[in-house]
Design a protein around this motif. Structure first.
Motif, short mmCIF file in Angstrom:
data_model
loop_
_atom_site.label_atom_id
_atom_site.label_comp_id
_atom_site.label_asym_id
_atom_site.label_seq_id
_atom_site.Cartn_x
_atom_site.Cartn_y
_atom_site.Cartn_z
N GLY A 65 1.87 6.31 -4.02
CA GLY A 65 2.80 5.78 -5.00
C GLY A 65 3.34 4.41 -4.62
N HIS A 66 3.73 4.27 -3.36
CA HIS A 66 4.30 3.00 -2.92
C HIS A 66 3.28 1.88 -2.97
N ASP A 67 2.05 2.15 -2.54
CA ASP A 67 1.01 1.13 -2.57
C ASP A 67 0.73 0.66 -3.99
N ALA A 68 0.68 1.62 -4.93
CA ALA A 68 0.43 1.25 -6.32
C ALA A 68 1.59 0.45 -6.90
N ASP A 69 2.80 0.77 -6.45
CA ASP A 69 4.00 0.15 -7.00
C ASP A 69 4.27 -1.24 -6.42
N THR A 70 3.56 -1.59 -5.34
CA THR A 70 3.83 -2.87 -4.68
C THR A 70 2.57 -3.70 -4.52
N ALA A 71 1.66 -3.60 -5.48
CA ALA A 71 0.37 -4.28 -5.36
C ALA A 71 0.20 -5.43 -6.36
N GLU A 72 1.32 -5.96 -6.86
CA GLU A 72 1.22 -7.05 -7.84
C GLU A 72 0.47 -8.26 -7.29
N HIS A 73 0.66 -8.53 -5.99
CA HIS A 73 0.01 -9.69 -5.39
C HIS A 73 -1.51 -9.53 -5.34
N MET A 74 -1.98 -8.28 -5.53
CA MET A 74 -3.42 -8.03 -5.58
C MET A 74 -3.92 -7.95 -7.03
N GLY A 75 -3.01 -8.19 -7.96
CA GLY A 75 -3.40 -8.13 -9.37
C GLY A 75 -3.32 -6.74 -9.96
N ILE A 76 -2.60 -5.85 -9.30
CA ILE A 76 -2.47 -4.48 -9.78
C ILE A 76 -1.01 -4.23 -10.15
N TYR A 77 -0.79 -3.76 -11.38
CA TYR A 77 0.56 -3.51 -11.87
C TYR A 77 0.67 -2.04 -12.28
N ALA A 78 1.72 -1.41 -11.81
CA ALA A 78 1.90 0.02 -12.11
C ALA A 78 3.38 0.34 -12.22
N ASP A 79 3.68 1.32 -13.02
CA ASP A 79 5.04 1.83 -13.14
C ASP A 79 5.01 3.27 -12.63
N VAL A 80 5.26 3.42 -11.34
CA VAL A 80 5.07 4.70 -10.68
C VAL A 80 6.28 5.61 -10.88
N LYS A 81 6.03 6.85 -11.19
CA LYS A 81 7.06 7.86 -11.31
C LYS A 81 6.75 8.97 -10.31
N VAL A 82 7.75 9.36 -9.53
CA VAL A 82 7.57 10.42 -8.54
C VAL A 82 8.17 11.72 -9.04
N ASP A 83 7.37 12.74 -9.09
CA ASP A 83 7.84 14.10 -9.39
C ASP A 83 7.79 14.87 -8.08
N LEU A 84 8.92 14.92 -7.39
CA LEU A 84 8.95 15.52 -6.05
C LEU A 84 8.59 16.99 -6.10
N GLY A 85 9.02 17.69 -7.13
CA GLY A 85 8.69 19.10 -7.24
C GLY A 85 7.20 19.33 -7.29
N GLN A 86 6.49 18.49 -8.07
CA GLN A 86 5.04 18.63 -8.16
C GLN A 86 4.38 18.22 -6.85
N MET A 87 4.94 17.22 -6.20
CA MET A 87 4.40 16.79 -4.91
C MET A 87 4.52 17.91 -3.88
N VAL A 88 5.67 18.57 -3.86
CA VAL A 88 5.88 19.68 -2.93
C VAL A 88 4.93 20.82 -3.25
N GLU A 89 4.69 21.06 -4.54
CA GLU A 89 3.74 22.11 -4.93
C GLU A 89 2.34 21.79 -4.43
N TRP A 90 1.94 20.53 -4.54
CA TRP A 90 0.62 20.12 -4.01
C TRP A 90 0.59 20.28 -2.50
N LYS A 91 1.66 19.85 -1.84
CA LYS A 91 1.75 19.99 -0.38
C LYS A 91 1.63 21.44 0.04
N ASP A 92 2.31 22.33 -0.69
CA ASP A 92 2.25 23.75 -0.37
C ASP A 92 0.84 24.31 -0.55
#
Length: 476
Positions: A65-92
């Protein structure tokens, strides 16, 4: 109805199914030993369930998420949204896959799995209390035993874990929502890894540390890039501060953490959560060691020899309850050795090439001796360094902060150790570890053709730099 005591026997009883215990059990099964593995919580132990694996999953996810959100200098633009609950579910899900694999591997190798809390009844008997009402207990007679009960987070007085306001490393990995703010007590490897995770998700992170540096125990030039990157992420550091107490905020919104410096001055930090990460302590108090006459040393561990034996020859100790760093891979190696010793194999431990890694941003990894340690050991060290800013692969990955360093004996050329900070340092250190283990020289490493462009080339270049013939950096 309460089930009465059941009595069984086994050649080898192992207490704890973490990366030390389950590896010992599988290796013992491979050696045709009748082995029983007892676990009070979850197969895989803290490492797989609440530590190494889930934290690395969270680090990887937040990096995406962070890499996608901070890659403007590489010509990549993103509006990243973090769903921590879903992330934890994937982690589990990752955790479940690995812990399920441990259970299947143990069974496939003939290991008898027993769920419950074990304690010693005598030098050749365990009592296992099974969880759940009416489940009773079990007595296991053994010829050999391996203690592999691991460690737990240290509690700071006044900051007892409650899972709501005061969080342990286990608690923080199960949060379903990103806190607006968090005070982290401790700037060691656990505190720094997870501070970075939450900062990358938008949490306002403040780190308070008693000492005057991050990740104590590592050389300053390794930790400086980590602190710099953390500050760039907005993490606020306060060194020389001891956490004293916490109270609920007067407005009922969040809590207030109070710290004190060596002069007695106090500081209040308003925050939503406080995460205590001041280290871990061995778990031995559940075993009734008095029943077998064993006593922990001043560090709370059991002294062992180079074959993992305690003062009682047929009782072994491995992992976090034994001397040395609290590292999963150290525990696994000790587990293998312990099983082989029980089987009568000529096995022994050699700690000269035990790597250590910190999965911060950037990563830190070390193995073997530093230059200072080599000098202290009587060597005349020669050092080669390669900066990642000169690495084509690091630059194309947009991650060129750090360096690779290799330490060798100047007279013989034998590689003695290495230190590195940068992307994939935890992977790169393996080559240096192999060099130390096999007695390779700088010439061996430098003469090995490495794929281009890769980060692994930096190890070759560091060896060439030590020899005074590096191509892509100025020689020493």
């Amino acid at each position: 109805m309460v089930v009465g005591d059941v009595s069984t026997g086994t050649e080898l009883a192992i207490i704890g199914a973490g990366p030390g215990g389950y590896v010992a059990a599988i290796r013992a099964g491979q050696l045709d030993i009748d082995v029983t593995l007892v676990e009070a919580d979850s197969w895989g132990g803290t490492c797989l369930n609440y530590g190494c694996i889930p934290s690395k999953a969270m680090i990887s996810a937040t990096d995406v998420g962070h890499d996608a959100d901070t890659a403007e200098h590489m010509g990549i633009y993103a509006d990243v949204k973090v769903d921590l609950g879903q992330m934890v579910e994937w982690k589990d899900g990752v955790v479940d896959q690995l812990t399920g694999g441990v259970e299947k591997l143990c069974k496939a190798n003939g290991v008898n799995l027993v769920e419950g809390r074990a304690e010693f009844a005598s030098e050749d008997t365990l009592r296992v209390v099974h969880g759940g009402e009416g489940q009773g207990s079990e007595t296991i007679e053994f010829e050999h035993a391996i203690i592999a009960t691991g460690s737990r987070p240290i509690e700071v007085p006044g900051f007892e874990y409650d899972g709501e306001h005061v969080l342990s490393s286990r608690d923080v990995l199960d949060l379903e929502d990103v806190p607006e703010s968090m005070v982290v007590v401790g700037a060691g490897y656990i505190g720094m890894e997870l501070s970075t995770v939450f900062a990358k998700m938008g949490c306002d992170v403040t780190v308070v540390e008693m000492l005057d540096e991050v990740i104590p125990g590592y050389e300053d030039d390794l930790t400086t890039p980590v602190k710099k990157r953390a500050e760039e992420l907005g993490i606020d550091f306060h060194f020389g501060q001891r956490a004293e107490e916490w109270t609920e905020a007067e407005d009922g919104e969040g809590i207030v953490v109070t710290t004190e410096d060596e002069d007695g001055n106090t500081t209040d930090f308003e925050t939503e959560k406080v995460f205590v990460a001041v280290g871990r302590e061995p778990v031995l108090d559940t075993l009734d060691l008095e029943a077998i006459g064993l006593e922990p040393n001043e560090d709370g561990r059991l002294e062992t020899d180079d074959q993992t034996r305690t003062d009682i020859d047929h009782v072994h100790a491995i992992g976090d309850v034994a001397p040395g760093p609290m590292l999963a891979h150290k525990a696994s190696k000790e587990g293998q050795v312990a099983a082989e010793v029980v089987a009568g194999e000529p096995a022994g431990l050699d700690y000269q090439a035990v790597p250590a890694a910190v999965f911060t941003d950037p990563e830190i990894a070390t193995v073997g001796m530093t230059e200072a340690e080599a000098e202290e050991a009587g060597f005349d060290p020669v050092v080669g360094t390669f900066p990642l800013r000169a690495s084509g692969r690091a630059l194309t990955a947009d991650d060129a902060e750090g360096f690779v360093r290799i330490v060798a004996d100047e007279e013989s050329g034998f590689v003695l150790g290495g230190q590195m900070v940068g992307p994939e340092a935890s992977e790169l250190v393996a080559e240096v570890g192999l060099a130390v283990e096999m007695g390779a020289t700088l010439e061996d490493v430098a003469a090995t053709i490495h794929t281009h462009p890769t980060l692994s080339e930096t190890v070759m270049e560091a060896a060439e730099n030590a020899l005074g013939r590096a191509i892509h950096t100025l020689n020493r």
